[in-house]
Design a protein around this motif. Structure first.
Motif, mmCIF file in Angstrom:
data_model
loop_
_atom_site.group_PDB
_atom_site.id
_atom_site.type_symbol
_atom_site.label_atom_id
_atom_site.label_comp_id
_atom_site.label_asym_id
_atom_site.label_seq_id
_atom_site.Cartn_x
_atom_site.Cartn_y
_atom_site.Cartn_z
ATOM 1 N N ALA A 209 22.679 -4.047 49.560
ATOM 2 C CA ALA A 209 23.238 -1.850 49.390
ATOM 3 C C ALA A 209 22.140 -2.563 47.571
ATOM 4 N N THR A 210 22.082 -1.405 47.463
ATOM 5 C CA THR A 210 21.994 -0.833 46.092
ATOM 6 C C THR A 210 22.922 -0.202 45.279
ATOM 7 N N HIS A 211 22.828 -1.027 43.432
ATOM 8 C CA HIS A 211 23.919 -0.203 43.124
ATOM 9 C C HIS A 211 24.920 -0.241 44.161
ATOM 10 N N LEU A 212 25.648 -0.262 44.117
ATOM 11 C CA LEU A 212 26.813 -0.112 44.954
ATOM 12 C C LEU A 212 28.098 0.805 44.300
ATOM 13 N N PHE A 213 28.266 2.082 45.147
ATOM 14 C CA PHE A 213 29.343 3.183 44.363
ATOM 15 C C PHE A 213 28.415 3.842 43.953
ATOM 16 N N ASN A 214 27.443 3.559 43.216
ATOM 17 C CA ASN A 214 26.404 4.813 42.779
ATOM 18 C C ASN A 214 24.960 5.241 43.254
ATOM 19 N N ALA A 237 24.679 -8.331 50.625
ATOM 20 C CA ALA A 237 24.707 -8.599 49.531
ATOM 21 C C ALA A 237 25.024 -7.176 48.798
ATOM 22 N N CYS A 238 26.085 -6.925 47.605
ATOM 23 C CA CYS A 238 26.249 -6.053 47.102
ATOM 24 C C CYS A 238 26.208 -6.048 45.410
ATOM 25 N N GLU A 239 24.395 -5.443 44.891
ATOM 26 C CA GLU A 239 24.458 -4.633 43.620
ATOM 27 C C GLU A 239 25.792 -4.691 42.737
ATOM 28 N N LEU A 240 26.094 -4.673 41.875
ATOM 29 C CA LEU A 240 27.159 -4.550 40.682
ATOM 30 C C LEU A 240 26.507 -4.217 39.607
ATOM 31 N N ILE A 241 26.374 -3.001 39.463
ATOM 32 C CA ILE A 241 25.889 -2.924 37.656
ATOM 33 C C ILE A 241 27.200 -2.770 36.743
ATOM 34 N N ALA A 242 27.126 -4.197 36.216
ATOM 35 C CA ALA A 242 28.963 -4.735 35.308
ATOM 36 C C ALA A 242 28.290 -4.043 33.721
ATOM 37 N N ASP A 243 27.778 -3.020 33.156
ATOM 38 C CA ASP A 243 27.719 -2.257 31.534
ATOM 39 C C ASP A 243 28.589 -1.525 31.518
ATOM 40 N N GLY A 244 29.761 -1.448 32.151
ATOM 41 C CA GLY A 244 30.861 -0.948 31.923
ATOM 42 C C GLY A 244 30.856 0.849 32.237
ATOM 43 N N HIS A 246 28.707 2.203 34.979
ATOM 44 C CA HIS A 246 28.453 2.536 36.023
ATOM 45 C C HIS A 246 29.562 2.455 36.976
ATOM 46 N N LEU A 247 30.173 0.907 36.396
ATOM 47 C CA LEU A 247 31.143 0.764 37.698
ATOM 48 C C LEU A 247 32.934 1.192 36.594
ATOM 49 N N SER A 248 33.829 1.233 36.554
ATOM 50 C CA SER A 248 35.055 1.169 36.269
ATOM 51 C C SER A 248 35.272 0.014 36.438
ATOM 52 N N PRO A 249 36.531 -0.414 35.893
ATOM 53 C CA PRO A 249 37.363 -2.428 35.818
ATOM 54 C C PRO A 249 37.321 -1.913 37.549
ATOM 55 N N GLU A 250 38.261 -0.558 37.636
ATOM 56 C CA GLU A 250 39.074 -0.844 38.862
ATOM 57 C C GLU A 250 37.331 -2.042 39.902
ATOM 58 N N ALA A 251 36.819 -0.628 40.043
ATOM 59 C CA ALA A 251 36.226 -0.653 41.011
ATOM 60 C C ALA A 251 35.417 -2.343 41.043
ATOM 61 N N LEU A 252 34.916 -2.732 39.769
ATOM 62 C CA LEU A 252 34.274 -3.650 39.778
ATOM 63 C C LEU A 252 34.807 -4.670 40.458
ATOM 64 N N THR A 253 36.295 -4.982 40.120
ATOM 65 C CA THR A 253 37.240 -5.953 40.467
ATOM 66 C C THR A 253 37.547 -5.435 42.312
ATOM 67 N N VAL A 254 37.373 -4.315 42.805
ATOM 68 C CA VAL A 254 37.582 -4.095 44.575
ATOM 69 C C VAL A 254 36.665 -4.755 44.765
ATOM 70 N N ALA A 255 34.989 -4.622 44.615
ATOM 71 C CA ALA A 255 33.982 -5.018 44.896
ATOM 72 C C ALA A 255 34.053 -6.084 45.197
ATOM 73 N N THR A 256 33.801 -6.932 44.119
ATOM 74 C CA THR A 256 34.122 -8.674 43.446
ATOM 75 C C THR A 256 35.180 -9.464 44.350
ATOM 76 N N ARG A 257 36.053 -9.027 44.555
ATOM 77 C CA ARG A 257 37.245 -9.488 45.421
ATOM 78 C C ARG A 257 37.295 -9.185 46.981
ATOM 79 N N THR A 258 36.439 -8.488 47.431
ATOM 80 C CA THR A 258 36.300 -7.669 48.958
ATOM 81 C C THR A 258 34.377 -8.581 49.133
ATOM 82 N N ALA A 259 33.453 -8.154 48.983
ATOM 83 C CA ALA A 259 32.548 -9.163 48.906
ATOM 84 C C ALA A 259 32.545 -9.972 49.217
ATOM 85 N N GLY A 260 33.742 -10.905 47.740
ATOM 86 C CA GLY A 260 33.888 -12.250 48.038
ATOM 87 C C GLY A 260 32.636 -12.597 46.596
ATOM 88 N N PRO A 261 33.015 -13.963 45.951
ATOM 89 C CA PRO A 261 31.874 -14.643 45.358
ATOM 90 C C PRO A 261 30.583 -14.958 45.359
#
Length: 377
Positions: A209-214, A237-244, A246-261
């Motif tokens: 999934a390309t830059h999930l959520f965006n 696999a879920c791409e995530l842009i952790a630049d502060g 593109h994703l809020s801390p909450e969205a980043l948390t939900v994504a990493t906890r759901t998709a897993g490590p």
């Protein structure tokens, strides 16, 4: 042979000790004091991580990877290498088709010169994307999935094509994925799908999934959209842009906890002005303003990629998700390497390629090793 001593080594578990590299590979490591060797680097208790793997990057250091100029490719690749990205997939943005073909050819030429040694493939972000979710992609260049266009892009890449972002709801998209998913990795992105076509795409062989959520619909209680489908599919696999931004801390948390490590992959989506600071910039066919570290298409509110390196993303997730560096390391190296079949890198173990990054206590890049050789920063 080089020995790095007195390091906090981010293996699967933290190892406080030493590491030896020779002939491009990690040859030994262990706790405590190192064996006697001629060249010892004292890490002074700093963090030693696998080299970063960025699978979605458009440029940096004042140059676009997709400009069509091999010199720009080399310049951008070196800027990311200096910040610890030892494996880079060069992303070609959607432009007029002849410019995309020229961009892929230029990347292949730069790689052939051995002057961009960290570039290991090409990612095509388009041109088969949704006009409704194109983001910063050039609207007039968007195309319906076409076998001939696909073949031309792959040919231009000269054997370097690794991935392609595609909107699965477009006519012919699922068939294209089904026919070619063993040739490269398809990623769902820049899509207006409600989730149904995304599920079909993953069943047909898409795996990212390309830059999930965006650049995709939000997830709701009745319509999961691509976000919900991707997060719950263990094949993806879920791409995530952790630049502060593109994703809020909450969205980043939900994504990493759901998709897993193991299925979360941090990417930069970095554009050419990465590392330059605020200002107005023009690269390829993009005109961008960077203000307070946020890149947008000029005179619009449309995000135009990021201006951060993977080293910044690592520091962000350590801070925002309360991870230790050993816990965060897979998000910037191991997961991407495994997802794209690069089993010779992405972890610190005997026999692995000696791509390494030494970070200070505050996670600032201090030294970079590419295949065991220190990089001049």
């Amino acid at each position: 042979m080089i020995t790095v001593a007195n390091a906090r080594i981010c293996t699967l578990t933290l190892l406080e000790g030493w590491l030896q590299m020779n002939d491009g590979h990690i040859t030994a490591l262990g706790p405590g004091e190192p064996p006697n060797t001629e060249e010892i680097v004292d890490a002074a208790g700093q963090w030693l991580l696998p080299g970063f793997v960025d699978t979605h990057c458009h440029g940096g250091g004042g140059a676009a990877l997709y400009s069509g100029n091999p010199g720009d490719v080399i310049q951008a690749a070196r800027s990311h290498l200096a910040h610890g990205t030892t494996t880079l997939i060069a992303s070609v943005a959607t432009m007029r088709l002849d410019r995309m073909l020229a961009a892929a050819t230029a990347i292949a030429r730069a790689v052939a010169t051995n002057q961009a040694p960290n570039i290991r493939g090409i990612h095509f972000e388009g041109p088969f994307l949704s006009p409704k979710r194109r983001g910063a992609q050039t609207k007039s260049a968007l195309l319906t999935p076409d076998e001939r266009v696909f073949a031309d892009l792959i040919d231009a890449a000269g054997g370097l094509a690794v991935s392609m972002t595609i909107a699965p709801e477009l006519p012919g998209a699922i068939d294209l994925i089904h026919r070619h998913h063993e040739q490269l990795t398809f990623a769902v992105g820049h899509t207006d799908d409600d989730g149904s076509h995304t599920r079909e795409a993953f069943d047909a062989g898409a795996r990212t999934a390309t830059h999930l959520f965006n650049a995709m619909p939000t997830m709701t209680h009745r319509h999961p959209g691509p976000v919900g489908v991707a997060l719950l599919d263990d094949r993806v696999a879920c791409e995530l842009i952790a630049d502060g931004t593109h994703l809020s801390p909450e969205a980043l948390t939900v994504a990493t906890r759901t998709a897993g490590p193991h299925r979360s992959i941090l990417v930069t989506d970095a554009m050419a002005a990465t590392g330059l600071g605020d200002g107005d910039y023009s690269y390829a066919d993009r005109h961008v303003t960077v203000h307070h570290g946020i890149a947008k298409l000029r005179d619009t509110d449309t995000l135009a990629g990021s201006v951060h390196f993977l080293s910044d993303a690592l520091a962000n997730v350590v801070r925002l998700l309360h991870l230790t560096p050993p816990q965060a390391a897979p998000l910037v190296s191991t997961n991407a390497a495994r997802h794209y079949g690069r089993h010779d890198r992405g972890t610190i173990a005997v026999g692995q390629t000696a791509d390494l990054v030494l970070l200070s206590e505050d996670l600032t890049v201090r030294s970079v090793y590419l295949a065991g050789k220190p990089i001049d920063r």
